[in-house]
Design a protein around this motif. Structure first.
Motif, mmCIF file in Angstrom:
data_model
loop_
_atom_site.group_PDB
_atom_site.id
_atom_site.type_symbol
_atom_site.label_atom_id
_atom_site.label_comp_id
_atom_site.label_asym_id
_atom_site.label_seq_id
_atom_site.Cartn_x
_atom_site.Cartn_y
_atom_site.Cartn_z
ATOM 1 N N GLU B 7 0.893 -1.294 -0.056
ATOM 2 C CA GLU B 7 -0.172 0.002 0.020
ATOM 3 C C GLU B 7 0.831 1.261 -0.082
ATOM 4 O OE1 GLU B 7 -0.349 -2.682 2.158
ATOM 5 O OE2 GLU B 7 -2.253 -3.339 1.577
ATOM 6 N N ASP B 8 1.870 1.216 0.903
ATOM 7 C CA ASP B 8 2.769 2.637 0.844
ATOM 8 C C ASP B 8 3.251 2.707 -0.385
ATOM 9 O OD1 ASP B 8 2.118 2.389 3.648
ATOM 10 O OD2 ASP B 8 3.931 1.440 4.237
ATOM 11 N N GLU B 9 3.670 1.650 -1.517
ATOM 12 C CA GLU B 9 4.564 1.912 -2.507
ATOM 13 C C GLU B 9 3.440 2.363 -3.513
ATOM 14 O OE1 GLU B 9 7.663 1.792 -2.592
ATOM 15 O OE2 GLU B 9 7.825 1.879 -4.960
ATOM 16 N N TRP B 10 2.214 1.860 -3.360
ATOM 17 C CA TRP B 10 1.170 2.359 -4.466
ATOM 18 C C TRP B 10 1.035 4.055 -3.978
ATOM 19 C CZ3 TRP B 10 -0.349 1.076 -8.994
ATOM 20 C CH2 TRP B 10 -0.233 -0.205 -9.597
ATOM 21 N N LYS B 11 0.924 4.271 -2.889
ATOM 22 C CA LYS B 11 0.556 5.523 -2.282
ATOM 23 C C LYS B 11 1.551 6.497 -2.731
ATOM 24 C CE LYS B 11 -0.937 8.017 2.063
ATOM 25 N NZ LYS B 11 -2.341 8.478 1.111
ATOM 26 N N ALA B 12 2.868 6.010 -2.699
ATOM 27 C CA ALA B 12 4.155 7.035 -2.846
ATOM 28 C C ALA B 12 4.062 7.173 -4.347
ATOM 29 C CB ALA B 12 5.480 6.288 -2.371
ATOM 30 N N ALA B 13 3.776 6.124 -5.150
ATOM 31 C CA ALA B 13 3.613 6.400 -6.599
ATOM 32 C C ALA B 13 2.780 7.346 -7.147
ATOM 33 C CB ALA B 13 3.425 4.851 -7.088
#
Lengths: 184, 433
Positions: B7-13
């Motif tokens: 989730e963090d990676e998608w949010k950061a993306a």
């Protein structure tokens, strides 16, 4: 350059120049929000247009107790949800077995933005909405259930399915490999 | 390469990501904004349309009543009548001389007939059209050509004296008794009826004069339909409408006066309480407390949080100043009156009472922060059925409809609530004079 407060005040007074300035300042970020919730660029543009009209109409009630961008994002998300509500009955969301709820660590830094959007837009309707609300907007499954009128379990299972589909897609595209294998 | 939670990676993306929309989007927004401002103007025009329609209806109703009250049945046309002499009470009181067969010895009885005769007598000329029931006096010479009975009598006596005779359309021939000189019973009866009518009119005139100015207090109850709809957009939380009909109560005082024979004008002050239930799927976060909110407020409140649907009772309170014109259909002890007018409603407060232990209730006053307009306008139409039970008192029942001309929400809320109230009020009226 006008401050946010000055822009808001101008928009409240119906000054078209301020409305245009506010649009220019936030339209690109809001377009991304709309792209995440839509199936095509054209649909995203429709959402963006309706969302900004609602923003200008609702600015009189904006009390600056939240960041303007956050408030506008919420309006855009709500607008997108309204679009989806009209269609969701065509894609009934049912509980499915919890799939692969193990945490995965991934890196998307090498993936182009257009590919990310394409992957999200490629998700089934229900999965796409739940994925955006949970993973990007940060709502809990309980809140999502309330917003969409579904059960918390349905929200969880839809999200699990979304995550599995995205992981498969990343794996197929060679963008993600399980532990022990080299990452792209 | 740093790895993070899914989730963090998608949010950061997506954080800070931008995509440029085409120019046509802004053009579309401008068009929509223009349409929305046009809709606001149209809503204002609707108010005037309602007022105009109400005025026309009232005028047409009053006009129709007036027209039908004048439009009496007309007798067949009578032409070629000669000018006649006018009979007077002296003529009637005069004792006939000679051997005129129609003489009446009882002058008292004759006097009794005078009001009727004087009342119904008209002079007619050639070509005049007469209504039924009107008595016409013609000279005896002329009468002989039309009244065979009278002709026969005159031939028998051979008199050439000019004595007025009575001719009445539709009524049986008026013949004077030949033997016993007594008053005509029909004429006596008519005279009595005329006296009674006169007395009734006098009494009625007196009572009408007394009801020139009055004051009243009363209370009413009825159904309250929020009549929810949407305008430019729809609420994000609920797009299909979620209110149900509720109750309306009112209590107030008014003053009224007669503006003419049939028209009255009345106004006053009324306290209004209107309640309805809503299903809400949001609440507002005030510090650490979840406070009840309606989904409709989404356009004004930035701190709304979505939640599972729950029931909220919304109680609106107003001070209303109605001004009504009335037309009196029946003006007796039992009276019927049609009323129509406009009420200016001043918003006092709205209380939301949630049916949820985790959400607190709230009372919102009028003002900038309130989603409700401070002043609203409503059309009021009704009927008043009343009964006078004393020299100074009248009790009335008023069934009526109250319709809001504008949404009770402020214009920046995309939802529209234009309440309709059907109520029955009981009023107690004190008549000053």
């Amino acid at each position: 350059m006008l401050s946010e407060r000055e822009l808001v005040e101008g928009c409240r007074n119906g000054e078209r120049a301020c409305q245009k300035a506010l649009y220019d300042r936030f339209c690109k970020k809001m377009m991304v929000v709309c792209l995440r919730y839509s199936k095509s660029t054209m649909e995203a543009e429709d959402m963006l247009q309706e969302g900004f009209v609602r923003v200008f109409q609702g600015l009189k009630g904006f009390r600056h107790d939240a960041k303007l961008e956050t408030w506008m994002t919420r309006i855009m998300v709500n607008t997108a949800l309204n679009h989806h509500r009209k269609k969701l009955y065509l894609y009934p969301m049912v509980d499915i077995e919890d799939l692969d709820l193990l945490q995965h660590e991934i890196s998307l830094s090498g993936v182009q933005f257009s590919q990310l959007i394409e992957m999200v837009q490629g998700l089934p309707q229900g999965c796409q909405v739940v994925f955006n609300l949970f993973a990007i907007e940060g709502y809990s499954h309980k809140e999502i259930a309330g917003m969409l009128g579904i059960s918390e379990g349905t929200s969880k299972s839809q999200y699990a399915r979304a995550r599995m589909l995205l992981m498969n897609r990343l794996r197929n595209e060679g963008m993600y490999k399980p532990y022990g294998e080299a990452q792209v | 390469m740093a790895k993070r939670r899914f989730e963090d990676e998608w949010k950061a993306a997506f954080d800070g990501a931008e995509a440029t929309p085409p120019e046509s989007v802004w053009t579309g927004i401008e068009l929509d904004l223009e349409k929305a401002s046009g809709a606001a103007v149209r809503r204002q025009l609707v108010v005037y349309r309602w007022l105009a329609a109400a005025s026309v209806t009232l005028a047409a109703g009053a006009g129709s009543l007036y027209f039908f009250s004048l439009n009496q049945p007309v007798a067949p046309e009578i032409t070629n009548l000669e000018p006649v002499e006018r009979i007077t009470s002296d003529d009637l009181a005069k004792k006939p001389t000679g051997d005129f067969p129609g003489r009446m010895s009882n002058t008292e009885s004759l006097a009794e007939t005078q009001p009727v005769m004087r009342h119904n007598v008209v002079e007619v000329k050639k070509g005049t059209t007469l209504r039924s029931g009107v008595n016409v006096l013609v000279p005896d010479r002329e009468a002989t050509t039309r009244e065979p009975g009278l002709e026969r009598r005159q031939h028998r006596t051979g008199t050439s004296r000019k004595m007025p005779v009575l001719y009445s359309f539709r009524n049986p021939e008026l013949s004077f008794p030949k033997t016993e000189p007594v008053a005509d019973p029909g004429m006596v009866l008519l005279a009595k009826l005329a006296d009674e009518e006169k007395a009734m009119n006098k009494k009625h005139d007196k009572s009408r004069k007394r009801e020139q100015l009055w004051t009243s207090i009363g209370f009413g109850a009825g159904t309250f339909d929020p009549n929810a709809g949407t305008s430019a957009g729809t609420s994000s939380f609920n797009a299909t409408g979620n209110s149900s009909a509720g109750m309306s109560y009112s209590v107030g005082a008014s003053v009224g006066g007669r503006m003419g024979n049939r028209f009255v004008l009345q106004g006053g002050v009324t306290y209004l309480s209107q309640s309805a239930s809503y299903t809400s799927s949001s609440f507002s976060m005030e510090a650490t407390t979840a406070v009840a909110s309606l989904d409709d407020y989404i356009d004004r409140q930035s701190n709304l949080v979505a939640t599972s649907p729950y029931e909220v009772n919304s109680n609106l309170q107003y001070v209303s100043v109605p001004v009504q014109a009335g037309y009196v259909l029946l003006d007796r002890d039992f009276a019927i009156q049609l009323n129509g007018g406009v009420a200016t409603d001043f918003f006092i407060q709205n209380t939301l009472t949630p049916d949820n232990d985790n959400v607190a209730g709230i009372t919102q006053k009028a003002g900038e922060a309130s989603p409700y307009r401070s002043v609203n306008f409503s059309g009021i139409v009704g009927t008043e059925l009343s009964y006078r039970f004393g020299a100074h008192y009248r009790i009335a029942v008023n069934p009526g409809i109250r319709y809001a001309f504008n949404s009770i929400y402020k214009p920046d809320i995309s939802r529209e609530i234009t309440p309709v109230t059907y109520d029955i009020a009981l009023r107690f009226r004190y008549i000053f004079n």
